[in-house]
Structure formats: C-alpha cells, structure tokens
Design an enzyme around this catalytic site. Structure first.
Site, mmCIF file in Angstrom:
data_model
loop_
_atom_site.group_PDB
_atom_site.id
_atom_site.type_symbol
_atom_site.label_atom_id
_atom_site.label_comp_id
_atom_site.label_asym_id
_atom_site.label_seq_id
_atom_site.Cartn_x
_atom_site.Cartn_y
_atom_site.Cartn_z
ATOM 1 C CB SER A 1 8.098 12.397 8.700
ATOM 2 O OG SER A 1 8.740 11.787 9.563
ATOM 3 C CG HIS B 1 13.357 13.115 7.774
ATOM 4 N ND1 HIS B 1 12.822 13.928 8.869
ATOM 5 C CD2 HIS B 1 12.417 12.370 7.294
ATOM 6 C CE1 HIS B 1 11.627 13.586 8.966
ATOM 7 N NE2 HIS B 1 11.125 12.658 8.208
ATOM 8 C CG ASP C 1 13.829 16.197 10.917
ATOM 9 O OD1 ASP C 1 14.812 15.019 10.479
ATOM 10 O OD2 ASP C 1 12.527 16.090 10.635
#
Length: 614
Positions: A438, A253, A195
């Site tokens: 996600s 994120h 990520d």
C-alpha cells in the site's frame, strides 16, 4: 486462519507504526515516534452475498432489471439453493448489474450458482461482488501546528523529513526524490487516491480537491443512507462487532497514502510528499468491514473522467490513479475490474496498483494482475524485497514499502495520519508509519504526477510504464529468481531525466542526498571505490559543526567541501583513519551548503553518517 462471514479483499498495509508524544508538538519540534507492528488481517471464508452479472448486448435481461434479478432467482432454484431470493441493486459504470442475494452463500453454493448462470446464453460474465478490508491500523498522538510555507528546495525544512522519511532520500532504499524536485513537483496534475477517504490535516489540506464517496452500503459507510454523496470524508473503518468482521481500530489509510503522494513540503511542518504540488482527488470506497468491488470499479471509471449513473461528472479527471487495495482472484478479461481498468486507461489515466502482502505470486490477486496497470512490489531500506510483498512476472517494478525487521523508523513508511481508534473527531492529526505494498504504490503514483507535470504533451499510460521501467535502478541486493520483483526500484531522478535533460554548467547543484542536523543516516553500504554524496544546509548562527561516520564494518574515507562537490583529490577537509570512525570538525562554519562524500577504501556495510552543529 480466522474465518469471516464474507469473501474479502485486503487493503494492502501489512504493519503500522505509532507516533507518540507526551505533549503537543509545535512546528519545527520533534516527537519520539515508536513503531507498533499490527498483525495482518486473515482471509475470509469465501461467503458471497452479492453478484456482479454482465448480460450480453441486445438481450432482454440487460434492459429489464426486474427480469435480471429473476434470472438469478431461477438459477438459484436450478442449482438446488432453496429459499434463495435475489434483488436488483444497481447497474455499474461498466454496464454490469449488481444483484443482492437474500442470504450469504458458502463457497461451494456460490460456485454452483455461478456455474448455472454462466451456462445461460444471455449472460456474458458473472463474479462475486467481493469486499475489501484493511490489514492494519495507524495511530498517532500529538497534533502539529502549521507554519507558513516556503519555496521548495532540494533540502526541505519539514522536521521529520531527514530522520524518518528514508523512503524519499536514503541512498540505498529511497527513490531519490530530493534531486528529482529540481525538475518537477507535480504542479497542475491530479492524482486520484481510491481508498478509505481522507480526513482533515494541516499538512495536506491545501492539496486536496473535493472527491466523492462511492460506498453504497450504509453499514459500511457509516452514513445515514446507501446513497453516494459528494466529498470523501473518512468516518473511520473501525469495527467492534466480531460477527461482522474482525475487531480492529480505524486505519485512516487513505490519509496516509494521500500524504505519500502530495503532502505539503518545505512548510516547516511534519513530513514531505513525493509530488507535493500535485492535487489529490480522494475517492472513498472502503469503510467499516471493507467495501464492495462494484463500488471500487465505479470509482475507478469516475476518477478517470468516465460517466457513472447518479453521480455528477468528475470536474477534475485524474492523470494517475492510486489503488492501494486488492484481493484474491485473477483479473480476467470481462471481469468487473478489468473492464473498469480498460475504461480508465482509455480515458488516459495511468492506474497504479499495490501488488499485495501475502508473499506469494500476484497472478492470483486483483486488481494487481489486471492488464494495463502498473503493479508495484515493496522493498526495504536495504533495497531488498519486503518479507510480505507479493512477487511474480506481473510485478512491473518495486518501491519503498518498509519491513518491520529494519526497526523504527527504518522499517516503516511515514506520513500524515489521524490518531483516533474510531471516528476522526475523537482524535487529532499527527504522523505515523505503515509498512505494506500500500505504501509502495503511492510513491509510484507521485512520480507519475511529476512526469506528467513537465511532459511537453500528456504521456499515455503505456508511455509512463515504459519510462518508469526503463529508468528503474537495479536492486542493490540479490532478488532470488523465484520471487521476481520487477525490473528494479523506482528512481524519481532518473525518470525525470528521461524527460528533462540533466542540469549542466557552473550554476547546477551537485546531485547529493540531503541530511539534517542531528539526524543519523544509518545502514550505508558499498564496495571499495564506491562514492556516496550528501549535503547539509547550515543556517546563520550555527557553530561547532561536526561530520561523523561510525559503526558497521569495512573502511571509509570522508571528504568535505563548501558549496561544491569534493573529490578524492580535491576537497576542503578530509578524514581517513583506518575503519569507519571518521570525524571532521569546523568550529565556525559558513552559511550555506556543505557537501560530504563517503569513499569506500574497502567494502563497507552498516555505516552511519551524522552531522551535528549547535
């Protein structure tokens, strides 16, 4: 749609929410959290500035990197692309070469160049080295102080758990994590999160291993060089130059998805994670304006224990790998992603991938369409399809991803985050909500970690997929045949029961969904005769305990018992008025667990359950 200068993939968060408070929050206190929807990022215009070229075994080009770049230059000349040079960048872990073009090519010119290269008998495969970008940003304000942890139990004391983390415990839309924690918490298992990297956060740091930064472009990484480096620090992926990619704040994120996998739990701080005794191996592949496919593929191989030139061996190979990223283009045999997935699966890693957020068939998205991955769609608190989620026959199962139409907090998945819009050093640690596939994928990755932690022998990726699909629970609402979302919704408890026999005998606790004092549980629904069981842990000194149901339509009865499951005929207390407005009052409650059962007298919907005590 807004046009960009490069072909991209998208990191799969469709919307975000913001945690806001006027002053710092200490452990055990709550801050008002409000949701802020962010627009999804637009697709880029297909321009290509790097290629991934795989040569056939035994060819001179495969062994001579200078000749490899020359082959691309010659192909550009034959394709009529004057003044297009190429240079060799590096070889990938899968045996391909990355070649950088001297200028970006538009979609038509790039396609012409690749056609010429594919006609070369020395070349087995060629594709653009596309880039990924984020689709939203998370913000949070008010740091939370840490407290000493405690032994995990069925009802964690994390202050935000009951009100915000519906995705873990809600009877309709959650994954039934609390009851699964009786069997496993992921101890001893490594989960790689590929990520944006990770930032410091007191509610997950103890579960984070040293990862690696695989970004090979200093502009993207915000580091001084193109070299890969130990650690996976997220420097922030904000962009303030519209000529590079859309202007956007930092997302952090990777910290959010890592929190879903393994946020510390029952430590009196913030929120909970699915496999909260597992270890997270952060692998950074996304930064400013995204990250290249070739870096992501290398990271996938390395995370599984494979060799990557120039990078030290991974001392903590991951049993499960989470990839909450993807983009357009089918994953075909011989492609960089498929080759990397094949290597990871061969190394024993289960690869979990988000399906994508374009509300279209995922067959044209990669790596979700790769063979051998578990592709995960997104569902709402109602158990229905999230409006943005990709769908199709290649979706294996679904998990909570949220949907902003359900409001705050029920429209978002909530985890740890940093509140800065730029560098993490400019912000503070907190909690925030995001919505997207996600968010769905790390729920699955966390449950895989739980399974591996109690399996008598390591499960193969194929065995894991079969078990998850066989134990998924049916969608509680109709999923149209034109938008299939897999076999059902991830069920952590059922999956663990497939490996660990359910508890039997007088010492076993009832299978109940925990609720928290003064934290309403909304949106309850069912048919006549349906029963839903909840539990409340009452501390010493509590007084004036009330159990309430209200709102919605239909008719329910509420029965309550102390330290045992009530039934329709055996209970300590009962409220059975017409409709849904039921109340049970206990002036001097006992210390321990009360079990609350809702029984449908008639079909009911949108009912709220709440427990209150002083």
């Amino acid at each position: 749609m807004q046009q960009r200068s490069r072909t991209t993939f998208c990191l799969l968060a469709a919307a975000v929410a913001v945690a806001m408070a006027a002053s710092p929050i200490m452990a055990g206190q709550r801050a008002p959290l409000r949701a802020v929807t962010q627009p999804a990022s637009t697709a880029q215009d297909g321009r290509v500035d790097r290629l991934i070229v795989r040569y056939r075994s035994g060819t001179a080009l495969r062994a001579d990197k200078t000749r490899a770049a020359a082959a691309v230059r010659n192909a550009a000349t034959r394709s009529g692309l004057a003044a297009t040079d190429a240079r060799y960048v590096r070889s990938t872990a899968t045996g391909a070469d990355v070649v950088k073009l001297s200028r970006p090519l538009d979609r038509a010119s790039a396609a012409a160049l690749m056609r010429t290269l594919r006609a070369d008998p020395n070349i087995a495969h060629v594709e653009p080295d596309v880039r990924m970008t984020h689709t939203g940003a998370a913000f949070a304000k008010a740091p939370v102080a840490a407290r000493a942890g405690a032994t995990p139990n069925l009802t964690p004391n994390d202050p935000y758990f009951g009100q915000y983390q519906w995705h873990l415990h809600h009877a309709t839309g959650g994954i039934r994590a609390p009851s699964a924690w009786n069997s496993a918490t992921g101890e001893g298992v490594v989960v790689a999160v590929i990520d944006t990297g990770i930032v410091q956060h007191d509610d997950i740091d103890a579960n984070v291993l040293e990862g690696y930064d695989f970004i090979t472009d200093a502009f993207v990484s915000r580091r001084e060089t193109d070299e890969r480096v130990p650690g996976a620090h997220d420097y922030g992926d904000w962009n303030d130059d519209p000529n590079q990619c859309p202007v956007s704040p930092s997302s952090f994120h990777g910290t959010h998805t890592a929190g879903t996998v393994a946020e510390l739990t029952n430590n009196g701080l913030g929120m909970a994670g699915v496999a909260h005794n597992a270890k997270v191996l952060p692998v950074r592949v996304l930064g400013r304006c995204g990250g290249y496919m070739s870096d992501i593929a290398d990271a996938l191989v390395w995370a599984s224990g494979g060799e990557v030139a120039g990078v030290p061996a991974n001392e903590n190979p991951a049993e499960v790998i989470n990839m909450s990223l993807g983009g357009s283009g089918a994953c075909t045999a011989g492609s960089e992603f498929q080759t990397a997935v094949d290597a990871a699966v061969a190394n024993g890693s289960t690869v979990v991938v988000a399906a994508g957020n374009y509300n279209t068939n995922l067959s044209q998205f990669t790596p979700a369409s790769c063979a051998g991955v578990i592709a995960v769609g997104a569902t709402r608190i109602t158990g229905g399809k999230s409006s943005f989620s990709n769908y199709g026959a290649l979706v294996d199962l679904s998990a909570p991803g949220g949907d902003s139409v359900d409001g705050n907090p029920n429209g978002y998945v909530w985890q740890n985050i940093n509140d800065s819009e730029t560098s993490p050093e400019n912000g503070q640690q907190n909690y925030g909500g995001m919505a997207g596939t996600s968010m769905s994928a790390p729920h699955v990755a966390g449950v895989v970690a739980m399974l591996q932690s109690v399996a008598q022998a390591p499960l193969t990726p194929a065995e894991v997929e079969t078990l998850l699909k066989n134990t998924a629970r049916a969608f509680p609402v109709n999923i149209p045949s034109g938008t299939p979302m897999g076999v059902g919704i991830l069920d952590a408890e059922a999956a663990l029961a497939g490996l660990v026999p359910p508890c039997q005998g007088p010492d076993c606790e009832p299978d109940a969904t925990p609720i928290v004092n003064r934290s309403p549980v909304p949106g309850l629904m069912g048919n006549a005769g349906d029963e839903q069981l909840y539990s409340l842990d009452v501390p010493a000194g509590a007084t004036n305990l009330n159990f309430l149901t209200y709102g919605g339509s239909g008719d329910v009865t509420v029965v309550v018992s102390f330290n045992k499951e009530p039934t329709a005929t055996e209970y300590d207390l009962r409220s059975s008025r017409p409709g849904n407005n039921e109340t049970i009052r206990i002036a001097a409650p006992k210390i321990g667990t009360y079990y609350i059962k809702l029984i449908g007298v008639a079909k009911f919907a949108n009912v709220t359950l709440e427990a209150r005590h002083n």
